[in-house]
Write a protein that holds these residues in place. Structure first.
Motif, short mmCIF file in Angstrom:
data_model
loop_
_atom_site.label_atom_id
_atom_site.label_comp_id
_atom_site.label_asym_id
_atom_site.label_seq_id
_atom_site.Cartn_x
_atom_site.Cartn_y
_atom_site.Cartn_z
N GLU A 52 0.77 -1.23 0.04
CA GLU A 52 0.12 -0.16 0.18
C GLU A 52 0.98 1.26 -0.08
O GLU A 52 0.29 2.42 -0.39
CB GLU A 52 -0.92 -0.13 1.17
CG GLU A 52 -2.00 1.03 1.32
CD GLU A 52 -2.90 0.63 2.29
OE1 GLU A 52 -3.60 1.79 2.59
OE2 GLU A 52 -3.14 -0.43 2.75
N TYR A 53 2.19 1.38 0.49
CA TYR A 53 3.00 2.38 0.50
C TYR A 53 4.25 2.33 -0.28
O TYR A 53 4.60 1.18 -0.79
CB TYR A 53 3.50 2.36 1.81
CG TYR A 53 2.34 2.63 2.96
CD1 TYR A 53 1.84 3.85 3.33
CD2 TYR A 53 1.93 1.63 3.94
CE1 TYR A 53 1.01 3.96 3.97
CE2 TYR A 53 1.12 1.74 4.75
CZ TYR A 53 0.38 3.03 4.90
OH TYR A 53 -0.47 3.29 5.73
N LYS A 65 5.09 7.38 1.37
CA LYS A 65 3.85 8.03 1.05
C LYS A 65 2.89 6.77 0.46
O LYS A 65 3.32 5.88 0.20
CB LYS A 65 3.77 9.14 0.14
CG LYS A 65 4.49 8.84 -1.11
CD LYS A 65 4.60 10.02 -2.08
CE LYS A 65 3.69 9.99 -3.06
NZ LYS A 65 3.91 11.33 -3.94
N LYS A 66 1.60 7.07 0.42
CA LYS A 66 0.60 6.15 0.00
C LYS A 66 0.86 6.25 -1.67
O LYS A 66 0.92 6.94 -2.18
CB LYS A 66 -0.85 6.15 0.51
CG LYS A 66 -1.07 5.82 1.75
CD LYS A 66 -2.61 5.88 1.68
CE LYS A 66 -2.78 5.32 3.35
NZ LYS A 66 -4.24 4.34 3.40
N ARG A 67 0.70 4.70 -1.89
CA ARG A 67 0.73 4.42 -3.40
C ARG A 67 -0.66 4.93 -4.11
O ARG A 67 -1.91 4.58 -3.58
CB ARG A 67 1.01 3.00 -3.58
CG ARG A 67 0.62 2.45 -5.26
CD ARG A 67 1.09 1.12 -5.44
NE ARG A 67 2.31 0.78 -5.03
CZ ARG A 67 3.47 0.80 -5.78
NH1 ARG A 67 3.34 1.59 -6.78
NH2 ARG A 67 4.75 0.62 -5.28
N ARG A 68 -0.49 5.61 -5.39
CA ARG A 68 -1.79 5.72 -5.82
C ARG A 68 -2.28 4.60 -6.61
O ARG A 68 -1.80 3.79 -7.14
CB ARG A 68 -1.75 6.97 -7.03
CG ARG A 68 -1.22 8.23 -6.14
CD ARG A 68 -1.13 9.25 -7.30
NE ARG A 68 -0.58 10.50 -6.88
CZ ARG A 68 -1.25 11.52 -6.27
NH1 ARG A 68 -2.24 11.10 -6.32
NH2 ARG A 68 -0.59 12.54 -5.74
N ASP A 72 -9.19 5.33 -6.86
CA ASP A 72 -9.09 5.51 -5.39
C ASP A 72 -9.52 6.89 -5.02
O ASP A 72 -9.05 7.91 -5.70
CB ASP A 72 -7.70 5.26 -4.94
CG ASP A 72 -7.46 5.26 -3.48
OD1 ASP A 72 -8.48 5.40 -2.69
OD2 ASP A 72 -6.21 5.72 -2.99
N SER A 76 -4.23 11.03 -1.52
CA SER A 76 -3.23 10.86 -0.61
C SER A 76 -2.12 11.97 -1.09
O SER A 76 -1.21 11.43 -1.81
CB SER A 76 -2.80 9.38 -0.46
OG SER A 76 -2.48 8.99 -2.02
N SER A 155 -6.27 14.55 4.39
CA SER A 155 -5.27 13.49 3.86
C SER A 155 -4.31 13.15 4.98
O SER A 155 -3.78 12.09 5.09
CB SER A 155 -4.47 13.77 2.62
OG SER A 155 -3.38 13.15 2.19
N MET A 159 -3.81 9.77 6.80
CA MET A 159 -2.50 9.19 6.84
C MET A 159 -1.82 8.89 8.28
O MET A 159 -1.33 7.67 8.70
CB MET A 159 -1.30 10.09 6.05
CG MET A 159 -0.08 9.57 6.21
SD MET A 159 0.17 7.76 5.46
CE MET A 159 0.75 8.44 3.57
N ASP A 162 -4.00 5.88 9.55
CA ASP A 162 -3.42 4.77 8.67
C ASP A 162 -1.88 4.27 8.96
O ASP A 162 -1.65 2.79 9.02
CB ASP A 162 -3.42 4.91 7.27
CG ASP A 162 -4.92 4.87 6.74
OD1 ASP A 162 -5.88 4.38 7.23
OD2 ASP A 162 -5.22 5.17 5.55
N ASP A 166 -1.33 0.56 10.68
CA ASP A 166 -0.42 -0.42 9.89
C ASP A 166 0.86 -0.70 10.58
O ASP A 166 1.27 -1.84 10.41
CB ASP A 166 -0.02 0.24 8.41
CG ASP A 166 -1.26 0.14 7.61
OD1 ASP A 166 -2.30 -0.45 7.91
OD2 ASP A 166 -1.34 0.97 6.81
#
Length: 174
Positions: A52-53, A65-68, A72, A76, A155, A159, A162, A166
């Protein structure tokens, strides 16, 4: 500027304590985060990965950072930089979540400049401008400047939530 961004909640500092060693956490970080240097990738949403990152870790510092993802709706914008400190068999993670990017100064600058010109033109221009035009312009300005602010702030808060969730999951997962 950093203090102002903290005050308006576009930068957030968090501290997370985990019952794991730095070595184990680094290994789990590398397993759950794709290696990346955050350069521009044109079709990032079409890349497949279970992680996910994206980010990197070296020694006692990390960035992620979060993956696009395709379709979605969780925008992010936030980028996380942090440090790892091991103390008394616990790992202390000090992280800074930054939602505001330098390029946004350009957007907000042009937007404020545009509205400044519009208000100046209304004040010193023709005197027959109806009152609803000024009201419409004020409402429009508040939306154009307010919506990006609230999206970025959400955002950053998302984050933080999350990331804590995580990291605890990674620490307890076998």
């Amino acid at each position: 500027m950093s203090d102002f961004l903290r005050k308006i909640q576009l930068i957030k500092d968090i501290t997370i304590q985990l019952p794991i060693s730095k070595k184990d956490f680094t290994e789990k970080f590398r397993n759950n985060v794709d290696e990346s240097d955050f350069s521009f990738v044109p079709f990032e949403v079409f890349q497949s990965s279970r992680n996910e990152y994206k980010g990197n870790i070296d020694g006692s510092a990390f960035e992620l950072k979060k993956r696009r993802r395709l379709f979605d709706t969780n925008y992010s914008f936030a980028k996380v930089t942090g440090s790892l400190i091991e103390r008394n068999d616990k790992l202390i993670i000090d992280a800074e979540i930054l939602g505001f990017r330098k390029i946004m100064i350009l957007f907000f600058g042009f937007t404020i400049f545009f509205y400044l010109i519009a208000f100046t033109g209304m004040m010193f221009g023709n005197n027959n401008i109806p009152f609803f035009a000024l009201t419409f312009l004020l409402i429009h300005m508040s939306l154009v400047l307010g919506i990006p602010y609230f999206v970025i702030r959400r955002s950053v808060n998302r984050m933080a939530y999350d990331l804590e969730r995580d990291f605890h999951y990674w620490a307890t997962k076998n």
